[in-house]
Structure formats: structure tokens, C-alpha cells
Design a protein around this motif. Structure first.
Motif, mmCIF file in Angstrom:
data_model
loop_
_atom_site.group_PDB
_atom_site.id
_atom_site.type_symbol
_atom_site.label_atom_id
_atom_site.label_comp_id
_atom_site.label_asym_id
_atom_site.label_seq_id
_atom_site.Cartn_x
_atom_site.Cartn_y
_atom_site.Cartn_z
ATOM 1 N N LEU A 404 4.777 -0.662 10.543
ATOM 2 C CA LEU A 404 4.569 -1.849 10.585
ATOM 3 C C LEU A 404 4.207 -2.853 8.511
ATOM 4 C CD1 LEU A 404 3.800 -5.205 11.948
ATOM 5 C CD2 LEU A 404 1.503 -4.247 11.717
ATOM 6 N N HIS A 405 2.959 -1.768 7.899
ATOM 7 C CA HIS A 405 3.388 -1.914 7.147
ATOM 8 C C HIS A 405 4.279 -2.213 6.221
ATOM 9 C CE1 HIS A 405 -0.354 -0.897 3.753
ATOM 10 N NE2 HIS A 405 0.608 -1.534 3.370
ATOM 11 N N GLU A 406 4.935 -1.190 5.973
ATOM 12 C CA GLU A 406 6.300 -0.908 5.528
ATOM 13 C C GLU A 406 7.460 -2.040 5.755
ATOM 14 O OE1 GLU A 406 7.463 2.907 7.194
ATOM 15 O OE2 GLU A 406 6.711 4.286 5.231
ATOM 16 N N LYS A 407 7.965 -2.428 6.739
ATOM 17 C CA LYS A 407 8.124 -3.681 7.484
ATOM 18 C C LYS A 407 8.196 -4.921 6.443
ATOM 19 C CE LYS A 407 11.708 -2.448 9.684
ATOM 20 N NZ LYS A 407 13.313 -2.798 9.079
ATOM 21 N N TYR A 408 6.735 -4.926 6.748
ATOM 22 C CA TYR A 408 6.423 -6.224 5.654
ATOM 23 C C TYR A 408 6.832 -6.298 4.744
ATOM 24 C CZ TYR A 408 2.091 -9.035 3.375
ATOM 25 O OH TYR A 408 1.803 -10.001 2.827
ATOM 26 N N LEU A 409 6.469 -5.116 3.823
ATOM 27 C CA LEU A 409 7.069 -4.939 2.609
ATOM 28 C C LEU A 409 8.009 -5.361 2.159
ATOM 29 C CD1 LEU A 409 4.726 -1.710 0.890
ATOM 30 C CD2 LEU A 409 3.619 -4.236 0.792
ATOM 31 N N GLU A 410 8.508 -4.952 3.055
ATOM 32 C CA GLU A 410 10.349 -4.894 2.525
ATOM 33 C C GLU A 410 10.766 -6.662 2.847
ATOM 34 O OE1 GLU A 410 14.406 -4.192 5.460
ATOM 35 O OE2 GLU A 410 12.372 -2.793 5.938
ATOM 36 N N LEU A 411 9.460 -7.272 3.824
ATOM 37 C CA LEU A 411 9.769 -8.251 4.027
ATOM 38 C C LEU A 411 9.747 -9.128 2.647
ATOM 39 C CD1 LEU A 411 10.219 -10.634 6.214
ATOM 40 C CD2 LEU A 411 7.659 -10.576 6.614
ATOM 41 N N GLU A 412 8.522 -8.928 1.788
ATOM 42 C CA GLU A 412 7.777 -9.872 0.181
ATOM 43 C C GLU A 412 9.141 -9.604 -0.165
ATOM 44 O OE1 GLU A 412 5.672 -11.427 0.722
ATOM 45 O OE2 GLU A 412 4.200 -10.796 1.540
ATOM 46 N N ARG A 413 9.727 -8.313 -0.380
ATOM 47 C CA ARG A 413 10.368 -7.809 -1.222
ATOM 48 C C ARG A 413 11.847 -9.668 -0.923
ATOM 49 N NH1 ARG A 413 10.147 -2.919 -4.960
ATOM 50 N NH2 ARG A 413 7.978 -2.884 -4.792
#
Length: 631
Positions: A404-413
């Protein structure tokens, strides 16, 4: 006074000059101490006033001891004396040091004794804070007096530096915090440290972690000594023509103009970032924020040129300050744009002991009334209090949280990169607070806790929508898991449900049970008067609501125009999940299967609340079952 008396004669002469002001300062410190004792205020009631008095005396001292810095008449008189300039300065600084420090120890010791403090650390903290602040401010004040030529210039220049430095550090932190995804508390502590690094006042009101506080304590006397030494060399080289003329020192002009120009840029950057986010300006956020920063820098440069030189003809020759300010702002934007590795610092699954999640938007479990306080059987009698905490440790769930944390960063990028101020000016889509408990690699140390806010305020478009949906699906999976539901306090302690009542709309809020709210609970019924299968049926209904992300929220409490049920919890229970703080080891341990007791606290305490759960129609299954019971 002549050379034959040496430094002692100079010291005594300076003492006679400043003794009336010192006596007044001592009287104020003693008066505050006695007045605080007479009124019976707490130990910390007068410390902020005392710090203000210390700060005022530190800045007043140069007017008394170095009056030749502000008056051409006094400058001619002092320069005519057969005394080395350096001795005059050193005698003044040393006099102020002992005068400002003299009342601190006895005043704080008296206050500590009068309050019958059990621990001397409170006295030690205040004495140390006051002493270090005084040393730093005295050195700074005398340096600024040596740099300036008028009393108003001295005040304005000193305040300009102290205030601008704080605008730069706090504004820079705010810009980074609101721009870099999952920016965490480490940035805040670094910002506070840098704030005090160059602006040493109001230290006593701050709570920094031990490493940063120790660094501040080491730095403050160094700061004071460096400033005093710089003032010594400047004072020795001052010309009498400087007195009465603020703008003669080019070093002061360049430093202050750079600081004020930079403060204007950073201030505009942080204010417009907050404005863009607050008003949800969407795609206008970035250009509006960066454009305001540029306009503020150039506007400040023009205004300061008029203040210093009263004309714009020499604007080009004064461009160094705006060049340096622009370069520093560019550095801030580059650091913010890259994220500095803050957002990608995700603990490995093997390093995590437990994870606690709070879902704040679009769902909200604010009415869990945590932490729920416990008494732990088997703990030492003097140290048996603890509290429940929701969370989980299974490898599957930990991996889901990391994903979930990694996907959120992918979303922000995908939304916007490099990160630019004003990027979060869209409507809030997701808000999750993750708290990691990191393994203790040193067996004697307490575990570390690292918290991050997963908060998405970006655009929803063809690039971001698929990733956002993955984030939401992971959130739904976590919420619907038995491990998460069992860890929530109302479910974990379901055996301890002891009463059922209701509160009038908007009466109980979610503070629940102080003495005033107690009267708002209507028709409370003990569990013994309810159906025999009450707890089992309640658990089924509550589990259905929680697994589907349906919680009582703060807004639901305030907006309700119908009776709100209240479940009271007390006594022993067998925990279904979550964690509790081991009172002997100081570490969180799994609670599942443990026999625990909910602590009973005196009603009316605003610090410790009774354990209770409000149920609104936001939890339809639970609310519907309670309706059946009450009919």
C-alpha cells in the motif's frame, strides 16, 4: 580611569554604569518568583515571562554599556579615553554575563522548593535553558550593537535576523512537508533544530528529541562565544563616524538584505502553498505558488533598496543579495523536488514488529476512544498500567501495508514529479496514517516508531486513476481482514461490554465520560438485563460493520438528529487481537488470548476516559441490532 588601573578598573567602571539596570533586572526576576509563589501557580507558569525578561535585559545591555555605538557624542568621548577599545568591550560583556546569570539559579531553586517538586530534573531543565539562552543572546546582542550605528537600527536589525531566520526555517519545513509525499516527523525535528541554530530564543517551550536537544545545548554557548568574539573585533575597528549612521556597515547590509529577501521568498512559498491546498485550486496551485515566490523576492529587493539607499539608481550594484537568495531558493526547490529520500524510506518487512493504521479519509474510525487503559495481571504492582493498541504482525498483512505504501508513492510520482510546491491543491482522495514499530536491534533499547501520512491530494486522470484504484483495493482488503477487525479496541475487548445506554443528539460527542457527560447517558442497562446472546449478536453485527469500513465518526456524532447508542466497557476480557504495552519491558506485545482488565478511572478526569463506543447509523448493522434490543 586611566591605563594604570588596568582591566579591573575598566571592569569596575562598566559595572557602575550598568548597575542600576542590573538591579532592576534582579528585582523583576525575584518579584516574578515571589508573585508566582503567592498566587500558587504551577512550576511552569512564570518561566515564559522570565525568558522574556532575560531576553529584554540581554538586548537592553548594549544601550547601557556600548552607548558609543549609537551616539556620535559618546563615541568621541569613549575614543578619547586612554583605554584600549578591546578592554571596554570585554568589561561590558563580562559584566552583563554575570549580571544576567546571577538570579537564575536561586530563583528556580526557590520555585522548585516551594512547589515541593519530587524530581530535580525540572529545576535542572529551566536553569540550563535560561543559562544557555542568556549566553547566546548576550553574545548576539553585543555583536549586533557593534555592527549598527543607531538604536533603532540595532533593534530592527536584531529583530529582522531573529524573525527572518525563523520564517526561513519554518517556511522551508512547511513547504517540504506539504510537497514531499509521506514527509514525516524527522523533517519537523530538523526544522526546529535549524530554527534555534540561528535564532536562540523561546527554547524552553520546545520539545525536541534528545539528540537534537543535546545538539542545541552544545551549540548555544558556541553561538554566544562566536558572536561575542565577532563583536569584539568589529568594535575594535569601528570608526566614530559609524555612530548615528545605520547604513555604514556593508557586511550588515548584505547579510540582512539577503536574509529578508530569502524570508520573503520562502514566506510567500509557504503561504501560497497553504492557500492553494486550502482552496483546492487544482492545476493553478504550482504556477500560483512559484509565481508568488518570484514576485515576493523581486518586490523585497526593490523595497530594501529604497530603505537603504532611498533610490534605485544603484540597484545593479546591490544585486548580490537577490542572487544569493535566488540560489538558496533554488536549492530548496531541488531538495524538495527530489524528496531527499524521505518518501522512499520504507522499512523492510523483516524489520517491522507491528503496524498500526488509522484510516482518516474517506472513512474515519475516530470514535474508538483510544487508547483504552488496562491493568495487566502479573505486572509489578507499582507498574501495572498499560493500554490497548490496534495493529497486526502477520507477514501477509505487513506485506500488504508495505505494498500500500509503495503503491501510494507510485501514485504520487505518476501525478507530478519532480515534486513542486502547490502540487497538492486538489480534492483529498485518500488519507491513511501508518505507524511502523521497528525491530529493536539493540537488545537493551526500546523499539523505534516511524509514522508517515499517506495523503493523496493529486489529480485523478488516465495516469493516476488505475493506481488510485489499486490503493483503494488494498485499503479495503486490510480493513476487511479478521486480524485488523479483531485488533480494534471495541472488538478486541467485546467480552468487557457491561452496559448499554443512549445519549441525546450532539450531547456526548466522542469524549464520552467526564462527569458532565455522564449525566447525558440515558436509561443505562447492564448486560445482565439484556438477552443472553447479546454479546454474540453484538459481535456479529459489529464485525459486519467494521469489515465493511463502517465506523462511527466525529461528523456522524455532530450531525446525528436521532438517539446515539453508547456501549460501556469495563472489567476483565480475553483479547481477540491487537497489542498492549508491557509495563515492565516498555515494549508492545501481542494481546490475542491474554486475559486483561480495563482500568477504571475516576469520573471527571479530562486526561483519562472511560472505555466506551458510540454507535450511530453509520454502523447500520450494529445500530439496527441495538434498536431491536431497546424495543
Amino acid at each position: 580611569m586611566d591605563k594604570r588601573g588596568g582591566f579591573i578598573a575598566v571592569f569596575l567602571w562598566q559595572l557602575r554604569r550598568g548597575l542600576p539596570a542590573a538591579l532592576l533586572y534582579w528585582a523583576l526576576m525575584v518579584g516574578l518568583t515571589v508573585w508566582n509563589y503567592i498566587l500558587g501557580h504551577g512550576y511552569g507558569e512564570d518561566r515564559y515571562i522570565m525568558e522574556a525578561v532575560i531576553t529584554g535585559f540581554a538586548f537592553l545591555a548594549p544601550f547601557i554599556y556600548l552607548g558609543d555605538c549609537f551616539s556620535r557624542r559618546q563615541a568621541d568621548f569613549i575614543h578619547a579615553l586612554p583605554v584600549p577599545r578591546g578592554q571596554m568591550y570585554l568589561a561590558a560583556v563580562l559584566n552583563v554575563f554575570w549580571q544576567i546569570l546571577l538570579p537564575i539559579i536561586p530563583c528556580r531553586l526557590f520555585t522548585g522548593y516551594a512547589q515541593r517538586l519530587a524530581h530535580l530534573m525540572y529545576i535542572e531543565y529551566n536553569i540550563r535553558d535560561f543559562t544557555l539562552i542568556a549566553v547566546a543572546l548576550v553574545g548576539f546582542a553585543f555583536m549586533m550593537a557593534a555592527l549598527t550605528g543607531t538604536w533603532h537600527g540595532y533593534i530592527l536589525a536584531s529583530m529582522a535576523h531573529l524573525v527572518c531566520w525563523r520564517i526561513i526555517t519554518s517556511g522551508g519545513y512547511y513547504t517540504m512537508f506539504t510537497t514531499i509525499p509521506v514527509a514525516n516527523v524527522k523533517l519537523h525535528e530538523l526544522s526546529s533544530f535549524l530554527m534555534f541554530f540561528g535564532s536562540p530564543f523561546v527554547i524552553t517551550s520546545q520539545n525536541l528529541s534528545p539528540p537534537f536537544m543535546i545538539a542545541i545545548y552544545i551549540w548555544l554557548p558556541i553561538f554566544g562565544a562566536l558572536c561575542a568574539a565577532a563583536g569584539y573585533h568589529l568594535y575594535k575597528r569601528r570608526q566614530s563616524e559609524w555612530a548615528g549612521n545605520f547604513g555604514r556597515c556593508k557586511i550588515l547590509e548584505r547579510v540582512l538584505r539577503t536574509e529578508m529577501t530569502l524570508a520573503a521568498g520562502v514566506g510567500a512559498l509557504s503561504v501560497m502553498t497553504a492557500t492553494a491546498v486550502g482552496f483546492e485550486l487544482g492545476g493553478l496551485g504550482i504556477p500560483l505558488t512559484l509565481g508568488s515566490m518570484v514576485l515576493a523576492v523581486f518586490g523585497a529587493h526593490l523595497i530594501l533598496e529604497l530603505v537603504w539607499h532611498r533610490k534605485l539608481k544603484a540597484l545593479g550594484r546591490s544585486s548580490m543579495s537577490i542572487i544569493i537568495s535566488g540560489a538558496l531558493l533554488a536549492v530548496l526547490l531541488v531538495l524538495t523536488g527530489t524528496g531527499m529520500g524521505v518518501e522512499t524510506d520504507i522499512p523492510e518487512t523483516s524489520e517491522i514488529e507491528l503496524v498500526d493504521l488509522q484510516f482518516l479519509y474517506p472513512i474515519n474510525n475516530i470514535d474508538m476512544n483510544g487508547p483504552w487503559y488496562l491493568e495487566v495481571p502479573g505486572a509489578s504492582p507499582e507498574n501495572k498500567s498499560s493500554y490497548l493498541r490496534d495493529g497486526f504482525t502477520s507477514p501477509e498483512m505487513l506485506e500488504k501495508v508495505r505494498k500500500l505504501h509503495e503503491k501510494y508513492l507510485e501514485l504520487e510520482r505518476a501525478a507530478q514529479y519532480p515534486y513542486l510546491p502547490g502540487r497538492g491543491a486538489y480534492r483529498l482522495q485518500e488519507y491513511i496514517y501508518i505507524s511502523y514499530c521497528i525491530n529493536d536491534n539493540d537488545g537493551d533499547a526500546l523499539p523505534e516508531y516511524e509514522s508517515v501520512s499517506v495523503l493523496y491530494r493529486g489529480p485523478v486522470n488516465s495516469k493516476t486513476e488505475p493506481i488510485l484504484e489499486e490503493v483503494r483495493n488494498l485499503r479495503r482488503e486490510i480493513i476487511s481482514s479478521d486480524e485488523f477487525v479483531n485488533s480494534l479496541e471495541p472488538m478486541c475487548a467485546i467480552d468487557a461490554v457491561s452496559s448499554l445506554g443512549w445519549v441525546e443528539p450532539k450531547a456526548g460527542y466522542y469524549r464520552v465520560m467526564d462527569s458532565e457527560d455522564k449525566a447525558e447517558v440515558k436509561d443505562p442497562r447492564p448486560v445482565e438485563e439484556l438477552p443472553k446472546d447479546f454479546r454474540e449478536r453484538l459481535e456479529e453485527a459489529m464485525r459486519e460493520d467494521f469489515k465493511n469500513g463502517r465506523f462511527t465518526t466525529q461528523d456522524g456524532m455532530l450531525d446525528a438528529d436521532y438517539p446515539i447508542y453508547q456501549l460501556g466497557y469495563s472489567g476483565e476480557f480475553t483479547a481477540r487481537g491487537g497489542f498492549f504495552l508491557d509495563p515492565d519491558s516498555g515494549e508492545f506485545v501481542p494481546a490475542a488470548g491474554k486475559r486483561l482488565t480495563l482500568a477504571e478511572y475516576e469520573r471527571g478526569s479530562h486526561m483519562q476516559q472511560h472505555n466506551a463506543l458510540h454507535v450511530t447509523k453509520e454502523m447500520p448493522a450494529t445500530y439496527g441490532y441495538l434498536n431491536e434490543v431497546y424495543k
